[in-house]
Write an enzyme that holds these catalytic residues in place. Structure first.
Site, PDB file in Angstrom:
ATOM      1  N   PHE A  44      23.937  35.001  40.617  1.00 43.12           N
ATOM      2  CA  PHE A  44      23.888  34.596  42.433  1.00 43.12           C
ATOM      3  C   PHE A  44      24.271  36.122  42.684  1.00 43.12           C
ATOM      4  O   PHE A  44      24.192  36.304  43.320  1.00 43.12           O
ATOM      5  CB  PHE A  44      25.583  34.314  41.668  1.00 43.12           C
ATOM      6  CG  PHE A  44      26.546  34.919  41.248  1.00 43.12           C
ATOM      7  CD1 PHE A  44      26.921  36.112  40.844  1.00 43.12           C
ATOM      8  CD2 PHE A  44      26.391  33.454  39.474  1.00 43.12           C
ATOM      9  CE1 PHE A  44      28.058  35.860  39.517  1.00 43.12           C
ATOM     10  CE2 PHE A  44      27.067  34.883  38.569  1.00 43.12           C
ATOM     11  CZ  PHE A  44      27.633  35.227  38.433  1.00 43.12           C
ATOM     12  N   GLY A  47      21.833  37.785  46.106  1.00 41.65           N
ATOM     13  CA  GLY A  47      22.611  37.397  47.428  1.00 41.65           C
ATOM     14  C   GLY A  47      23.945  37.546  47.220  1.00 41.65           C
ATOM     15  O   GLY A  47      24.698  37.737  49.048  1.00 41.65           O
ATOM     16  N   HIS A  48      24.570  38.327  46.705  1.00 40.29           N
ATOM     17  CA  HIS A  48      25.909  38.362  46.756  1.00 40.29           C
ATOM     18  C   HIS A  48      26.596  39.213  45.769  1.00 40.29           C
ATOM     19  O   HIS A  48      27.491  39.209  44.976  1.00 40.29           O
ATOM     20  CB  HIS A  48      26.988  37.045  45.956  1.00 40.29           C
ATOM     21  CG  HIS A  48      28.523  36.835  46.706  1.00 40.29           C
ATOM     22  ND1 HIS A  48      29.494  37.299  45.573  1.00 40.29           N
ATOM     23  CD2 HIS A  48      29.250  36.365  47.640  1.00 40.29           C
ATOM     24  CE1 HIS A  48      30.441  36.891  46.459  1.00 40.29           C
ATOM     25  NE2 HIS A  48      29.934  36.380  48.005  1.00 40.29           N
ATOM     26  N   PHE A  49      26.891  40.462  46.640  1.00 42.84           N
ATOM     27  CA  PHE A  49      26.337  40.924  47.564  1.00 42.84           C
ATOM     28  C   PHE A  49      24.719  41.935  46.891  1.00 42.84           C
ATOM     29  O   PHE A  49      25.098  42.899  46.318  1.00 42.84           O
ATOM     30  CB  PHE A  49      27.295  41.837  48.903  1.00 42.84           C
ATOM     31  CG  PHE A  49      28.034  40.589  49.149  1.00 42.84           C
ATOM     32  CD1 PHE A  49      27.635  39.703  50.591  1.00 42.84           C
ATOM     33  CD2 PHE A  49      28.909  40.905  48.647  1.00 42.84           C
ATOM     34  CE1 PHE A  49      28.646  38.515  50.320  1.00 42.84           C
ATOM     35  CE2 PHE A  49      30.483  40.064  49.231  1.00 42.84           C
ATOM     36  CZ  PHE A  49      29.370  38.650  50.283  1.00 42.84           C
ATOM     37  N   VAL A  54      29.437  41.077  43.919  1.00 43.34           N
ATOM     38  CA  VAL A  54      31.027  40.763  43.400  1.00 43.34           C
ATOM     39  C   VAL A  54      30.405  39.504  42.893  1.00 43.34           C
ATOM     40  O   VAL A  54      29.576  37.989  43.449  1.00 43.34           O
ATOM     41  CB  VAL A  54      31.514  40.834  44.767  1.00 43.34           C
ATOM     42  CG1 VAL A  54      32.965  39.797  44.316  1.00 43.34           C
ATOM     43  CG2 VAL A  54      31.706  41.782  45.294  1.00 43.34           C
TER      44      VAL A  54
END
EC number: 4.2.1.59
Length: 142
Positions: A44, A47-49, A54
């Protein structure tokens, strides 16, 4: 203490969605203390971020639910079954969870009535609360 292999004997989650690394304390049907080692390799974080990784709050809630499922599904009456989300109440996000953190996941089962119940859940890093919530569940057949 439960190892990852023992956790996978209790709950059905697998990579990349298994969000527990070990269980340190377990009283079946009552409470659990589990851990998730958060690394930069988590899918994850792509893309986050990308500029400031986070851990998504919803995945912290999911990790808490998985920990609660270990406590619940360790009961003889529920072995071999699946715990499903029934709802989330009073969720509060208080601290970012980032790569390098060790997420402590504590769930106390406060009510069981038939196949449904409620758990009080707290996720923390270094003794500081990151997330707290009430998670509702129901148990179904696998």
């Amino acid at each position: 203490m439960l190892t990852i292999k023992e956790i996978m004997e209790i709950i059905p989650h697998r990579y990349p969605f298994l969000l527990l690394d070990k269980v340190e304390e377990l009283v079946p049907g009552k409470n659990v203390v589990a851990f998730k080692n958060v690394t930069m390799n988590e899918y994850f974080f792509q893309g986050h971020f990308p500029q400031e990784p986070v851990m998504p709050g919803v995945l912290i809630i999911e990790a808490l639910a998985q920990a609660g499922a270990v406590a619940l599904l360790s009961l003889d009456d529920y072995k071999g079954k699946i715990a499903y989300f029934g709802g989330i109440n009073k969720a509060r996000f208080k601290k970012k969870v980032v790569p390098g953190d060790v997420l402590k996941l504590e769930v106390e089962i406060i009510k069981i009535k038939g196949p449904a119940g409620i758990g009080k859940a707290i996720a923390s890093v270094d003794g500081k609360k990151a997330v707290e919530a009430e998670i509702m569940f129901f148990v179904g057949e696998s």
